[in-house]
Design a protein around this motif. Sequence first.
Motif, short mmCIF file in Angstrom:
data_model
loop_
_atom_site.label_atom_id
_atom_site.label_comp_id
_atom_site.label_asym_id
_atom_site.label_seq_id
_atom_site.Cartn_x
_atom_site.Cartn_y
_atom_site.Cartn_z
N ASN A 7 -48.21 -43.39 26.26
CA ASN A 7 -47.43 -42.84 25.00
C ASN A 7 -47.03 -43.89 24.27
OD1 ASN A 7 -47.79 -39.80 24.93
ND2 ASN A 7 -46.67 -40.08 26.84
N VAL A 8 -47.17 -44.20 23.04
CA VAL A 8 -46.73 -45.14 22.42
C VAL A 8 -44.92 -44.87 21.97
CG1 VAL A 8 -46.59 -46.32 19.83
CG2 VAL A 8 -48.67 -45.60 20.86
N GLY A 9 -44.19 -46.15 22.21
CA GLY A 9 -42.97 -45.73 22.33
C GLY A 9 -42.48 -45.76 23.51
N GLN A 10 -43.17 -45.57 24.75
CA GLN A 10 -42.71 -45.55 26.12
C GLN A 10 -43.14 -46.95 26.88
OE1 GLN A 10 -43.65 -41.84 27.67
NE2 GLN A 10 -42.64 -40.72 26.13
N THR A 11 -42.75 -46.95 28.04
CA THR A 11 -43.13 -47.88 29.01
C THR A 11 -44.27 -47.73 30.02
OG1 THR A 11 -41.47 -47.31 30.65
CG2 THR A 11 -40.88 -48.90 28.99
N ALA A 12 -44.95 -48.67 30.58
CA ALA A 12 -46.16 -48.42 31.41
C ALA A 12 -46.18 -49.55 32.29
CB ALA A 12 -47.53 -48.19 30.69
N THR A 13 -46.54 -49.36 33.71
CA THR A 13 -46.62 -50.22 34.64
C THR A 13 -48.05 -50.86 34.62
OG1 THR A 13 -44.75 -49.47 35.81
CG2 THR A 13 -46.12 -50.85 37.17
N ILE A 14 -48.11 -52.22 34.83
CA ILE A 14 -49.29 -52.90 34.96
C ILE A 14 -49.09 -53.69 36.15
CG2 ILE A 14 -50.96 -54.71 33.96
CD1 ILE A 14 -49.33 -54.36 31.29
N GLU A 15 -50.44 -53.67 36.86
CA GLU A 15 -50.33 -54.50 38.23
C GLU A 15 -51.56 -55.41 38.14
OE1 GLU A 15 -50.95 -53.52 43.01
OE2 GLU A 15 -51.06 -52.11 41.61
N PHE A 16 -51.24 -56.74 38.45
CA PHE A 16 -52.53 -57.47 38.55
C PHE A 16 -52.93 -57.60 40.05
CE2 PHE A 16 -53.35 -62.43 38.69
CZ PHE A 16 -54.79 -61.93 38.68
N ILE A 17 -54.04 -57.12 40.13
CA ILE A 17 -54.59 -56.38 41.72
C ILE A 17 -54.79 -57.91 42.50
CG2 ILE A 17 -56.38 -55.52 42.65
CD1 ILE A 17 -57.25 -54.11 39.92
N SER A 18 -55.30 -59.00 42.08
CA SER A 18 -55.25 -60.13 42.58
C SER A 18 -53.98 -60.65 43.50
CB SER A 18 -56.06 -61.27 41.80
OG SER A 18 -57.23 -60.81 41.43
N ARG A 19 -52.99 -60.52 42.64
CA ARG A 19 -51.83 -61.00 43.13
C ARG A 19 -50.80 -59.97 43.59
NH1 ARG A 19 -49.34 -65.05 38.57
NH2 ARG A 19 -47.80 -65.08 40.23
N SER A 20 -51.17 -58.89 43.55
CA SER A 20 -50.28 -57.71 43.72
C SER A 20 -48.97 -57.78 43.12
CB SER A 20 -50.11 -57.55 45.26
OG SER A 20 -51.15 -57.33 45.83
N THR A 21 -48.84 -58.19 41.84
CA THR A 21 -47.73 -58.38 40.94
C THR A 21 -47.69 -57.34 40.01
OG1 THR A 21 -48.74 -60.22 39.37
CG2 THR A 21 -47.36 -60.87 41.42
N ARG A 22 -46.36 -56.82 39.65
CA ARG A 22 -46.42 -55.81 38.59
C ARG A 22 -45.35 -56.11 37.74
NH1 ARG A 22 -46.35 -49.81 41.56
NH2 ARG A 22 -48.32 -50.14 42.77
N MET A 23 -45.53 -55.34 36.35
CA MET A 23 -44.35 -55.68 35.24
C MET A 23 -44.54 -54.53 34.48
SD MET A 23 -46.48 -57.80 32.38
CE MET A 23 -44.97 -57.33 31.17
N VAL A 24 -43.43 -54.24 33.84
CA VAL A 24 -43.13 -52.99 33.01
C VAL A 24 -43.25 -53.51 31.82
CG1 VAL A 24 -41.57 -51.11 32.47
CG2 VAL A 24 -41.83 -51.73 34.88
N ALA A 25 -44.17 -52.74 30.90
CA ALA A 25 -44.43 -53.24 29.48
C ALA A 25 -44.03 -52.13 28.59
CB ALA A 25 -45.99 -53.78 29.59
N SER A 26 -43.72 -52.52 27.38
CA SER A 26 -43.49 -51.45 26.45
C SER A 26 -44.72 -51.30 25.69
CB SER A 26 -42.22 -51.80 25.51
OG SER A 26 -41.20 -52.01 26.06
N VAL A 27 -45.32 -49.90 25.43
CA VAL A 27 -46.25 -49.53 24.55
C VAL A 27 -45.79 -49.58 23.14
CG1 VAL A 27 -48.29 -48.04 24.20
CG2 VAL A 27 -47.44 -48.38 26.63
N VAL A 28 -46.27 -50.67 22.23
CA VAL A 28 -45.86 -50.63 20.85
C VAL A 28 -46.54 -50.01 20.01
CG1 VAL A 28 -44.18 -52.30 21.41
CG2 VAL A 28 -46.48 -53.04 20.51
N GLY A 29 -47.94 -49.76 20.35
CA GLY A 29 -48.99 -49.51 19.54
C GLY A 29 -50.30 -49.00 19.95
N SER A 30 -51.09 -48.17 19.58
CA SER A 30 -52.45 -47.68 19.92
C SER A 30 -53.62 -48.02 18.67
CB SER A 30 -52.33 -46.40 20.51
OG SER A 30 -52.37 -45.53 19.15
#
Length: 311
Positions: free
Chosen positions: A114-137
Amino acid sequence: QSSILDQMNKLGPSTISLRPAAGTVILTEKDVNRILQIPNVELVIPVVTSSVRLYGTQSSRTVQLVGIDPSQFGILVSGYELEEGRLYQPLSYSEIVVGSNVHQPQDLTSPFVNVGQTATIEFISRSTRMVASVVGSLEPYGMTALVSVDDSIFMSLKGASNFLGRTSYSALFVKAVDPDAVDGVVDNIRAIYGNSLNIMTVKQITQIVTSITGMLTVLLGSIAAISLFVAGLGITNIMFVSVIERTREIGVLKAFGFKDRNILAIFLSEAGAVGLIGGLLGIMVGSMISYLMPLLVATGFSSQSAQFGAA
């Protein structure tokens, strides 16, 4: 053919795509500045791409992450429209814009993110994650020479490079001053980099697509000619049988004074009515198929492009 070429030409006929030909080849800011010095080069757009895992409201999906400066986003994704929200900021490290299929997948009844909420992104190769804000679609777009826009997420170039731990670029998009200068720019790039880069122009893609669809046109035309010939034989056979089976009826008509031309007119009018109804039905079905085929081909081509971009 028209559908695919329209998608490819969204990049513009003066666009050149540069990708490393091997894993040992890297593209950096130094290469951007070097290519900018080549005559007739107007702009160089660096891009970082990678497959990542996106965790949405219900589950997770593998999508393509594309890092590009927002000031150059409209050049790479020409004619895009935002369905909701806004573009990310150029210095943002945690804002993303999602494609239409990521925002609302066809197999889900509610938005995946949903725009205006957050989503978690995982870089599979390094198993690192970050929380990103969805600002647009984005509105449904299709594909470019890089990725399937509808199935990708976009963030700033600095943010994507930082998250992926990259100091190099996945690809460079070069804009020549005009289409006539593309070949000269390509020759200069080859003179500098040799075979270390895979160079692709929209003109080359267009020629490949035109060649393939040309062969398909010949094939389908041959099939249509054979079908027409077989249909003609079938109609001839049906008319012959029809006459044989109605010999007595013909005799009765002649006994009542019908001339040969009158009887011939009866049979031809019946054949004409059958041909007219069959022709109209064929045109209707053929028209529907002709509208559906470009959508199916474009979807398949978009999927292949997304896989190529991920590679």
